[in-house]
Design a protein around this motif. Structure first.
Motif, PDB file in Angstrom:
ATOM      1  N   SER A 117      -1.107  26.975 -10.461  1.00 46.53           N
ATOM      2  CA  SER A 117      -1.439  26.593  -9.089  1.00 46.53           C
ATOM      3  C   SER A 117      -2.647  25.657  -9.127  1.00 46.53           C
ATOM      4  O   SER A 117      -3.552  25.848  -9.944  1.00 46.53           O
ATOM      5  N   PRO A 118      -2.688  24.650  -8.255  1.00 52.40           N
ATOM      6  CA  PRO A 118      -3.784  23.671  -8.292  1.00 52.40           C
ATOM      7  C   PRO A 118      -5.007  24.127  -7.507  1.00 52.40           C
ATOM      8  O   PRO A 118      -5.566  23.375  -6.705  1.00 52.40           O
ATOM      9  N   SER A 119      -5.443  25.341  -7.780  1.00 48.81           N
ATOM     10  CA  SER A 119      -6.635  25.873  -7.115  1.00 48.81           C
ATOM     11  C   SER A 119      -7.898  25.621  -7.915  1.00 48.81           C
ATOM     12  O   SER A 119      -8.985  26.035  -7.521  1.00 48.81           O
ATOM     13  N   GLY A 120      -7.757  24.933  -9.044  1.00 52.65           N
ATOM     14  CA  GLY A 120      -8.893  24.611  -9.897  1.00 52.65           C
ATOM     15  C   GLY A 120      -8.401  24.139 -11.250  1.00 52.65           C
ATOM     16  O   GLY A 120      -7.190  24.101 -11.504  1.00 52.65           O
TER      17      GLY A 120
ATOM     18  N   LEU B 150       9.457  23.262 -19.143  1.00 48.98           N
ATOM     19  CA  LEU B 150       9.223  22.552 -17.890  1.00 48.98           C
ATOM     20  C   LEU B 150       7.826  22.871 -17.355  1.00 48.98           C
ATOM     21  O   LEU B 150       7.250  23.913 -17.666  1.00 48.98           O
ATOM     22  N   VAL B 151       7.313  21.982 -16.536  1.00 43.46           N
ATOM     23  CA  VAL B 151       6.033  22.197 -15.860  1.00 43.46           C
ATOM     24  C   VAL B 151       6.259  22.101 -14.351  1.00 43.46           C
ATOM     25  O   VAL B 151       6.943  21.183 -13.870  1.00 43.46           O
ATOM     26  N   ARG B 152       5.686  23.054 -13.642  1.00 43.23           N
ATOM     27  CA  ARG B 152       5.790  23.096 -12.177  1.00 43.23           C
ATOM     28  C   ARG B 152       4.400  23.313 -11.594  1.00 43.23           C
ATOM     29  O   ARG B 152       3.649  24.170 -12.082  1.00 43.23           O
ATOM     30  N   ILE B 153       4.049  22.574 -10.571  1.00 44.84           N
ATOM     31  CA  ILE B 153       2.791  22.763  -9.863  1.00 44.84           C
ATOM     32  C   ILE B 153       3.075  23.590  -8.607  1.00 44.84           C
ATOM     33  O   ILE B 153       3.836  23.164  -7.738  1.00 44.84           O
ATOM     34  N   GLU B 154       2.465  24.771  -8.544  1.00 47.36           N
ATOM     35  CA  GLU B 154       2.768  25.702  -7.447  1.00 47.36           C
ATOM     36  C   GLU B 154       1.776  25.484  -6.299  1.00 47.36           C
ATOM     37  O   GLU B 154       0.839  26.250  -6.088  1.00 47.36           O
ATOM     38  N   ASP B 155       2.040  24.425  -5.538  1.00 49.03           N
ATOM     39  CA  ASP B 155       1.148  24.011  -4.451  1.00 49.03           C
ATOM     40  C   ASP B 155       1.738  24.373  -3.083  1.00 49.03           C
ATOM     41  O   ASP B 155       2.003  23.504  -2.260  1.00 49.03           O
TER      42      ASP B 155
ATOM     43  N   PHE C  84       7.001  19.869  -7.959  1.00 47.94           N
ATOM     44  CA  PHE C  84       5.948  20.258  -7.022  1.00 47.94           C
ATOM     45  C   PHE C  84       6.568  21.100  -5.915  1.00 47.94           C
ATOM     46  O   PHE C  84       7.499  20.656  -5.241  1.00 47.94           O
ATOM     47  N   GLN C  85       6.055  22.304  -5.724  1.00 49.22           N
ATOM     48  CA  GLN C  85       6.615  23.177  -4.699  1.00 49.22           C
ATOM     49  C   GLN C  85       6.456  22.594  -3.301  1.00 49.22           C
ATOM     50  O   GLN C  85       7.258  22.873  -2.418  1.00 49.22           O
TER      51      GLN C  85
END
Length: 305
Positions: free
Chosen positions: A21-24, A49-54, A85-86
């Motif tokens: 998650s892009p919280s930091g 795979l890479v996923r950003i849970e935003d 990207f979520q």
């Protein structure tokens, strides 16, 4: 209905993922999860795979997504395909919510967190039969087939309290934000993930995710929950606890230390190798059986004990 349906490598080629998650920025605990999932995939000739849970904007840090991806590249991680990207998948989540509602597997709930906490902390099913509409309500999954236990490939047999397994849980919040348990299952299902490698702090919600997989009629992935790096006080390394960001000028010692934490016994001389050589050694020598089958491992003065 089965508790877990392990994937078969003969039918489903291995697909793993890392989903921060892009919280930091990433920290050492993030590196453990990224490295463990990456090596597990690559050692089995699988995709990673890479996923950003935003999906939770109030908790996100501006620029964190780019920082995370840049850090992964600096540490020698190469992912397959495009980053997911979520935040771009809201229509898909709405589609699943509508599908569940039409099937009678979802209902709308107006109970507040304060009311639930005052009643003991677990939701009683109060709104199950009220026939409420979506306005001002949360969406709850109707638990037709509660999951009380599952088998983890590292942690072994995991059982949870019946009350937790049987609780109708939220998949979309009253404020319109999508719940983690919905987004993660839909994304992993759509991506064909066959095995989920992540931190042991997510052991408990796994039974809810299995229940949602089964409700959707989707194959249930295998599970590997890696030990958490914790501080001397028992708290895990996390962004909330202000864990220091991974340094881009200390990549090789951090990778070596992560391999050591994961029980892979890297030779001391490996620390002086190139980043791609450290990653290559990890792939060639990775053994899940060497990873400590514990949920927490303390870090003392930067070393694992």
């Amino acid at each position: 209905m089965p508790v877990n349906t392990p994937s078969s490598p003969l039918v489903r080629p291995y697909v793993g993922r890392f989903a921060p998650s892009p919280s930091g920025p990433l920290h050492f605990g993030s590196l453990i999860a990224a490295l463990g999932s990456f090596l597990q995939a690559r050692s089995r000739q699988g995709r990673w795979l890479v996923r950003i849970e935003d999906i939770d904007p109030p908790r996100e840090m501006t620029g964190a997504a780019d920082l995370i991806l840049n850090t992964l590249e600096a540490y020698g991680f190469e992912w397959d395909g495009e980053v997911m990207f979520q935040s771009a998948r809201h229509s898909r989540y709405d589609e699943i919510i509508d599908q569940l509602y039409r099937a009678g597997d979802l209902y709308w709930c107006r109970c507040t967190r304060r009311e639930i906490m005052a009643a003991g902390g677990l939701y009683s099913g109060h709104c199950r039969t009220l026939g409420l509409t979506a306005e001002g309500c949360a969406a709850r999954l109707r638990q037709h087939y509660p999951v009380y236990h599952f088998d983890d490939r590292l942690q072994g047999h995991i059982a949870v309290p019946a009350a937790l397994a049987e609780e109708d849980f939220i998949i979309r919040r009253r404020d319109g934000l999508y719940a983690y348990n919905l987004a993660v299952v839909v994304d992993d299902m759509d991506s064909g993930i066959t095995e989920i490698v992540r931190g042991a702090d997510l052991l408990e919600p796994t039974v809810r995710q299995i229940a949602l997989y089964q409700t959707l009629g989707a194959p249930v992935p295998d599970w590997v929950h890696l030990p958490l790096a914790v501080l001397a006080d028992g708290n895990k390394l996390s962004k909330q606890n202000h864990a220091p960001a991974l340094a881009l000028d200390e990549v090789r010692p951090a990778l070596w230390q992560a391999l050591h934490f994961l029980g892979q016994c890297p030779p001391p001389e490996l620390m002086a190798s190139r980043i791609d050589e450290i990653i290559g050694w990890g792939i060639a020598n990775w053994q899940l059986a060497r990873v400590p089958a514990s949920q927490k491992i303390p870090l003392i003065a930067g070393r694992t004990e």
